[in-house]
Design a protein around this motif. Structure first.
Motif, PDB file in Angstrom:
ATOM      1  N   GLY A  83      29.433  61.787  71.618  1.00 58.35           N
ATOM      2  CA  GLY A  83      30.354  61.499  70.514  1.00 58.35           C
ATOM      3  C   GLY A  83      30.325  60.070  70.049  1.00 58.35           C
ATOM      4  O   GLY A  83      31.289  59.592  69.457  1.00 58.35           O
ATOM      5  N   ARG A 134      35.751  67.350  73.004  1.00 55.60           N
ATOM      6  CA  ARG A 134      36.662  67.819  71.968  1.00 55.60           C
ATOM      7  C   ARG A 134      38.090  67.373  72.248  1.00 55.60           C
ATOM      8  O   ARG A 134      38.827  66.957  71.349  1.00 55.60           O
ATOM      9  N   LEU A 135      38.479  67.449  73.523  1.00 55.57           N
ATOM     10  CA  LEU A 135      39.820  66.998  73.875  1.00 55.57           C
ATOM     11  C   LEU A 135      39.997  65.496  73.623  1.00 55.57           C
ATOM     12  O   LEU A 135      41.034  65.031  73.114  1.00 55.57           O
ATOM     13  N   SER A 176      29.767  59.739  66.182  1.00 57.28           N
ATOM     14  CA  SER A 176      30.916  60.263  65.441  1.00 57.28           C
ATOM     15  C   SER A 176      32.089  59.315  65.524  1.00 57.28           C
ATOM     16  O   SER A 176      32.848  59.163  64.571  1.00 57.28           O
ATOM     17  N   ALA A 206      31.406  69.562  76.391  1.00 57.86           N
ATOM     18  CA  ALA A 206      31.808  69.740  74.996  1.00 57.86           C
ATOM     19  C   ALA A 206      33.310  69.902  74.884  1.00 57.86           C
ATOM     20  O   ALA A 206      33.954  69.337  73.986  1.00 57.86           O
ATOM     21  N   ASN A 207      33.884  70.661  75.789  1.00 58.52           N
ATOM     22  CA  ASN A 207      35.344  70.830  75.775  1.00 58.52           C
ATOM     23  C   ASN A 207      36.050  69.499  76.033  1.00 58.52           C
ATOM     24  O   ASN A 207      37.054  69.165  75.379  1.00 58.52           O
ATOM     25  N   GLN A 251      38.295  63.654  71.509  1.00 59.36           N
ATOM     26  CA  GLN A 251      38.318  63.408  70.062  1.00 59.36           C
ATOM     27  C   GLN A 251      39.686  63.722  69.479  1.00 59.36           C
ATOM     28  O   GLN A 251      40.222  62.974  68.650  1.00 59.36           O
ATOM     29  N   ASN A 252      40.264  64.830  69.930  1.00 57.20           N
ATOM     30  CA  ASN A 252      41.601  65.174  69.432  1.00 57.20           C
ATOM     31  C   ASN A 252      42.625  64.120  69.844  1.00 57.20           C
ATOM     32  O   ASN A 252      43.500  63.724  69.057  1.00 57.20           O
ATOM     33  N   GLU A 296      29.102  73.147  78.365  1.00 55.50           N
ATOM     34  CA  GLU A 296      30.342  73.650  77.765  1.00 55.50           C
ATOM     35  C   GLU A 296      31.539  72.827  78.220  1.00 55.50           C
ATOM     36  O   GLU A 296      32.430  72.520  77.430  1.00 55.50           O
TER      37      GLU A 296
END
Length: 415
Positions: A396, A292-293, A399, A288-289, A295-296, A285
């Motif tokens: 990632g 995600r950060l 992606s 993943a967080n 990627q943003n 988790e």
């Protein structure tokens, strides 16, 4: 003796209504006549029907009088008096007289304060008397009901007296027949004899039953003794399978201990496995967080670079279209643009910057080649940085590579 006791005694006697005036000086010296008179009056006031002799002429009469008064007060009023002090008849006797006087004075005050509540007390006393004699009340009610029923039966019988009187006179007037009387007597005797015979038979049966029960009891006793002896023999003899039973029991104990140990280990391992899975889930988790950060953040940088790149391209076009600029000026401007413009992340390929003006000299060709070489070197460095980033963020990778920005539509700057 104290002055307060003497004063209280005189006031109480006056309040109780003693006919004679008592002075405080009367008890400085022994005064048995006054003491005996006060005692007799107090006894009569407490119990008007008391019978205590008032003769105090001789010494024996005085002793008998004091004993009688003390016994009366002890039994009736539960007041213990000191006969020796009473016999002295001086100031010490006032304390003993004050005991009886205080009781009577307190009763008088209580009665005076409760005169207004006499009807309620009378009703309460009546209820208490009924409650204490509730058994007598039930018996009286039962007797009253029986008297009523008996009176009704008696009234009915007296109503039939006219007919019964005629039958009675007729029976008395008829002569008595001996044969009939004898016959009736024989019938009565036979019935009594039959009842006697039945009673004898029952007694005989009881004797037989008693004998049979005694025989059964003896038989049960013999069986009980035999069973006890057999039990003792069985307890003394060791069974043949007992050794095998003990061995199997020991093995079972060992197996049980092994089972407990394995069960504890299994439980511990399951707990460790759950903890490990929980830790992995938490790490996943967190990764993943973090991804995600990142990627943003990359999306924001990409949008920012796209905006800044569009602005720089417009400025390059304006500079290249200026008239009067030579080839060296154009080369410096394009180099400055190449060095200042950052490469978009994820954009693979060379950026070729040129102008619409043709160049025939070798210097222009050399400058163009140098610009291409610089772009290729910068592209290779950016590709190495992207590969390092993809090695650090493996989930990632696909992606990031798949999400490439489209090339800007600027056909004028393409070489």
């Amino acid at each position: 003796m104290s002055f307060r006791d003497l004063r209280n005694f005189t006031e109480m006697m006056r309040a109780l209504g003693y006919p004679r005036l008592i002075s405080m000086e009367n008890f400085h010296t022994p005064n048995f006549m006054l003491v005996s008179e006060v005692l007799l009056w107090l006894v009569k006031r407490y119990e008007p029907q008391s019978d205590i002799p008032g003769d105090v002429d001789t010494e024996q009469d005085r002793v008998f009088f004091i004993k009688a008064v003390a016994q009366f007060m002890a039994t009736k009023a539960h007041i213990k008096l000191n006969t020796k002090k009473l016999y002295q008849a001086d100031g010490h006797a006032v304390k003993e007289l004050l005991k009886v006087t205080s009781v009577l004075y307190g009763a008088m005050n209580t009665q005076g304060g409760e005169c207004a509540h006499l009807p309620e007390e009378d009703s309460t006393k009546f209820k208490f008397d009924l409650g204490s004699k509730i058994a007598d009340l039930k018996a009286a009610r039962q007797l009253a009901s029986e008297i009523t029923s008996k009176g009704a039966v008696l009234y009915d019988l007296l109503g039939k007296e006219v007919e019964l009187r005629e039958a009675r006179t007729e029976s008395l007037g008829r002569p008595l027949e001996i044969n009939e009387a004898e016959k009736v007597m024989k019938i009565a005797i036979n019935s009594v004899l039959e009842e006697v015979q039945k009673t004898k038979d029952m007694l005989n049966n009881v004797a037989l039953d008693e004998a049979s029960l005694e025989a059964k009891i003896e038989k049960r006793k013999v069986e009980l003794e035999r069973s006890q002896k057999r039990l003792q023999t069985l307890q003394s003899v060791r069974p043949a399978f007992m050794d095998e039973y003990e061995k199997i029991e020991e093995q079972l104990q060992k197996q049980y201990s092994t089972y407990l140990e394995k069960f504890r280990n299994l439980t511990y391992m399951e707990q460790l496995l759950d903890d490990h899975r929980r830790t992995e889930q938490e790490m996943f988790e967190e990764a993943a967080n973090m991804l995600r950060l990142i990627q943003n953040r990359l999306k924001e940088e990409e949008q920012h670079l796209l905006k800044s790149g569009a602005g720089n391209d417009d400025s390059d076009i304006e500079i290249q279209e200026d008239e009067g600029s030579d080839s060296e000026g154009d080369l410096q401007i394009t180099r400055h643009h190449i060095t200042t413009e950052p490469l978009l992340p994820g954009r693979i390929g060379t950026r070729i910057v040129g102008s619409m003006q043709g160049g025939d000299t070798e210097e222009d060709d050399d400058s163009g080649d140098s610009e291409i070489d610089l772009d290729e070197d910068e592209d290779e460095e950016e590709e190495d940085d992207l590969e390092d980033d993809s090695m650090e963020i493996s989930p990632g990778k696909s992606s990031l590579r798949a999400r490439k920005p489209e090339p800007l539509v600027q056909s004028d700057n393409d070489f």
